[in-house]
Design a protein around this motif. Structure first.
Motif, short mmCIF file in Angstrom:
data_model
loop_
_atom_site.label_atom_id
_atom_site.label_comp_id
_atom_site.label_asym_id
_atom_site.label_seq_id
_atom_site.Cartn_x
_atom_site.Cartn_y
_atom_site.Cartn_z
N GLU A 159 0.86 -1.18 0.00
CA GLU A 159 0.00 0.00 0.00
C GLU A 159 0.90 1.23 0.00
N GLU A 167 -4.53 9.74 2.90
CA GLU A 167 -5.22 8.52 2.48
C GLU A 167 -4.22 7.44 2.08
N HIS A 169 -3.66 3.95 -0.16
CA HIS A 169 -4.20 3.31 -1.36
C HIS A 169 -3.45 2.02 -1.68
N ARG A 174 -4.36 5.84 -8.15
CA ARG A 174 -4.43 7.12 -7.44
C ARG A 174 -3.09 7.85 -7.38
N SER A 207 -8.56 1.61 -6.14
CA SER A 207 -8.63 2.01 -4.72
C SER A 207 -7.83 3.28 -4.53
#
Length: 207
Positions: A159, A167, A169, A174, A207
């Motif tokens: 991640e 955040e 992801h 993203r 995501s």
């Protein structure tokens, strides 16, 4: 001010091998020094090493590299298990009358540190600009994508955290939020990353 982008490696992987690969992305050579040592704890006026302390591999700063690379790990063990990540620490245990508790309420674990095998941190000045026109966000997006592909090839989950938004992801889609345009416009992005994003779109894995 600097941009600190973090990649959380979720499955077992060799810390030294991971650090060596990321150093190559920075253009580091044998002349660029680094340290690999257990973290120290400051208590009662002195620094000491506890057996429970994690380890950090870090490029020494001030060597002209495009970012300061640090990797946090424990030998042959996760940096932080899910159970450890769920525990509250001193930052969570605020007095009940604290202004932060009044504003946000008691800690619900949302902002706890991530459970992972190891964490990679790359830190670059906001004013960075390379000869391709990449700013710090473009550069970090490229680094995350290249490390991600290296980990994907080994079947290792990962991640990444966007410091701008806080955040976390999975995957590549993203990364555009992190970049300012140079990364998205680059030929490498179009040929190496965009096809992966398009595949994620087709299978609903964004995501």
């Amino acid at each position: 001010m600097t941009l600190d982008t973090r990649i959380f490696v979720l499955d077992k992987v060799d810390p030294q091998e991971t650090f060596k690969f990321f150093r190559s992305l920075l253009g580091a050579t044998d002349k660029h020094s680094f340290t690999d040592e257990q973290d120290k704890t400051y208590s009662k006026g002195e620094w000491s090493v506890s057996p429970d302390n994690p380890w950090t591999i870090s490029n020494d700063p001030g060597q002209g590299l495009p970012g300061w690379l640090m990797l946090y790990y424990r030998p042959d063990a996760p940096l932080r298990t899910a159970e450890q990540a769920a525990e509250h620490d001193e930052d969570c245990n605020l007095p009940e009358n604290s202004i932060y508790v009044e504003e946000w309420g008691p800690c619900d674990g949302t902002h706890h540190r991530r459970p992972c095998w190891l964490t990679v941190s790359i830190d670059t000045a906001y004013g960075y600009r390379d000869d391709r026109g990449f700013g710090c966000g473009d550069l970090h997006a490229e680094y995350v994508a290249k490390l991600g592909q290296w980990l994907d090839a080994r079947g290792v989950r990962w991640e990444w955290e966007n410091e701008f938004t806080g955040e976390v992801h999975t995957g590549y889609s993203r990364l555009i939020d992190l970049a300012s345009g140079g990364f998205e416009a680059s030929a490498w992005f179009r040929t190496s990353v965009l096809p992966v994003i398009e595949a994620e779109v087709r299978k609903g894995g964004l995501s």
